[in-house]
Design a protein around this motif. Structure first.
Motif, PDB file in Angstrom:
ATOM      1  N   SER A 163      20.498  -1.449  31.093  1.00 14.72           N
ATOM      2  CA  SER A 163      21.676  -0.789  30.529  1.00 14.72           C
ATOM      3  C   SER A 163      21.570   0.727  30.700  1.00 14.72           C
ATOM      4  CB  SER A 163      21.774  -1.201  29.051  1.00 14.72           C
ATOM      5  OG  SER A 163      22.670  -0.428  28.356  1.00 14.72           O
ATOM      6  N   ASP A 209      27.748   0.628  21.630  1.00 12.04           N
ATOM      7  CA  ASP A 209      28.408  -0.321  20.737  1.00 12.04           C
ATOM      8  C   ASP A 209      27.412  -1.446  20.463  1.00 12.04           C
ATOM      9  OD1 ASP A 209      29.799  -2.287  19.453  1.00 12.04           O
ATOM     10  OD2 ASP A 209      31.613  -2.056  20.675  1.00 12.04           O
ATOM     11  N   ARG A 215      25.171  -5.577  21.749  1.00 18.36           N
ATOM     12  CA  ARG A 215      23.717  -5.622  21.958  1.00 18.36           C
ATOM     13  C   ARG A 215      23.007  -6.395  20.849  1.00 18.36           C
ATOM     14  NH1 ARG A 215      25.165  -4.297  26.006  1.00 18.36           N
ATOM     15  NH2 ARG A 215      24.531  -2.687  27.473  1.00 18.36           N
ATOM     16  N   LEU A 257      22.832  12.832  14.835  1.00 16.26           N
ATOM     17  CA  LEU A 257      21.894  11.841  14.302  1.00 16.26           C
ATOM     18  C   LEU A 257      21.187  11.117  15.445  1.00 16.26           C
ATOM     19  CD1 LEU A 257      20.757  10.064  11.987  1.00 16.26           C
ATOM     20  CD2 LEU A 257      22.845   8.688  12.147  1.00 16.26           C
ATOM     21  N   ALA A 311      22.991   7.533  21.498  1.00 10.52           N
ATOM     22  CA  ALA A 311      23.291   8.078  22.828  1.00 10.52           C
ATOM     23  C   ALA A 311      24.482   9.030  22.773  1.00 10.52           C
ATOM     24  CB  ALA A 311      23.570   6.940  23.800  1.00 10.52           C
TER      25      ALA A 311
END
Ligand code: LHQ
Length: 263
Positions: free
Chosen positions: A84, A66, A70, A134, A114
């Motif tokens: 992280s 998300d 960040r 992607l 991720a």
């Protein structure tokens, strides 16, 4: 900690996990990552769970981190992305790859960043025809993480891995299957039923054999043939003593369906 953003239930010998933040295409918040890890740990440790299933709700599978958590404001220290990864993403990827049970991933829609690589950490990955993969990282100045630089060249080869990582263009589910990035693609309307059937079948299968297959395939890339033949010998010796092997051979000669107990 758990959250309604990761749904979890166990039934029929399988653990069913659903990423549930559809309005953000299941972008991973800190709370979601924490819940996902603890649910995967629970599934890995539960002897009644013989297969694990992961999918997303809504039109996306998962779009990775998300990014709202960040952002970097001018004058502020940037977030430590390494921490992280170390604390949140890497344990999840390690769990999916190391748990001695098959992990089925049903990619119901876009899998980005991720999120794409969490999908690729599954053992059997099946995508809806409308889904895309992607490797979005380079678009925001990053490299594929969560195992991306490990899985991509191994699954699709060096040239395609470089193209996917650097060009960061969406790859259709059909091409992903054609390239060997995933097991198969099915019509959207058939994804849930197909993947549930496969998960139930794996949950009723020879669990120890699946664990051994997973282990042998995981190390084969770093072994020479002799080492791998030795490993196969040792694993097969152990499986040959299992109740499931006895049942498999007995059922074969009795011309009936196997009733494996996973031991
Ligand atoms: C999002 C996101 C998102 C927040 C869509 N975050 N809201 C690990 C460790 C530490 C740090 C850094 O990174 C990592 C690993 C990573 O995962 S980095 C890569 C993060 N992911 C991305 O860069 C993908 C960003 N998303 C996109 O490029 C597009 O959303 C795709 C191409 C995936 C889908 O496009 P569309 O179908 O056109 O959907 P959309 O863009 O309209 O998104 C729908 C909503 O979801 C939208 O919110 P809104 O409130 O405007 O409706 C997006 O802002 C939100 N969303 N991805 N990662």
């Amino acid at each position: 900690m758990t959250t309604d953003e990761v749904l979890y239930r166990t039934t029929g010998g399988a653990a069913w996990l659903v990423l549930n933040r559809p309005e953000k295409l299941n972008a991973l918040s800190g709370a979601m990552l924490e819940a996902l890890q603890s649910r995967l740990e629970e599934a890995a440790a539960d002897p009644a769970v013989r297969a694990v299933f992961l999918t997303g709700t809504g039109k996306g599978f998962c779009v990775g981190q998300d990014l709202a958590e960040r952002t970097v404001d001018p004058g502020e220290d940037p977030p430590d992305l390494g921490t992280s990864l170390e604390e949140r993403y890497n344990p999840i990827v390690r769990l999916m790859r190391s748990m001695p049970k098959p992990v089925v991933v049903a990619v119901n829609g876009v899998a980005a960043g991720a999120g794409a690589n969490l999908a690729l950490a599954g053992d059997i990955v099946i995508a809806a025809r409308s889904a895309t993969f992607l490797q979005a990282f380079a678009r925001i100045g990053l490299i594929p993480d969560s195992g991306g630089t490990y899985f991509l060249p191994r699954k699709v080869g060096a040239a395609r891995a470089a193209g996917l990582a650097m060009l960061a263009e969406p790859l259709s589910a059909e091409t992903a299957a054609e390239w060997g990035l995933i097991w198969s693609v099915v019509d959207d309307s058939r994804l849930a039923a197909t993947t549930a059937r496969i998960t139930r079948s794996l949950a009723a299968g020879p669990t120890q054999a699946y664990a051994a297959i997973k282990r042998a395939l995981a190390v084969s890339g770093s072994h020479d043939l002799d080492t791998q033949l030795d490993l196969e010998r040792d694993l097969q010796r152990s499986l040959g003593r299992s109740a499931d092997y006895r049942e498999g051979v007995k059922a074969f000669f009795e011309k009936r369906t196997t009733e494996f107990e996973g031991r």
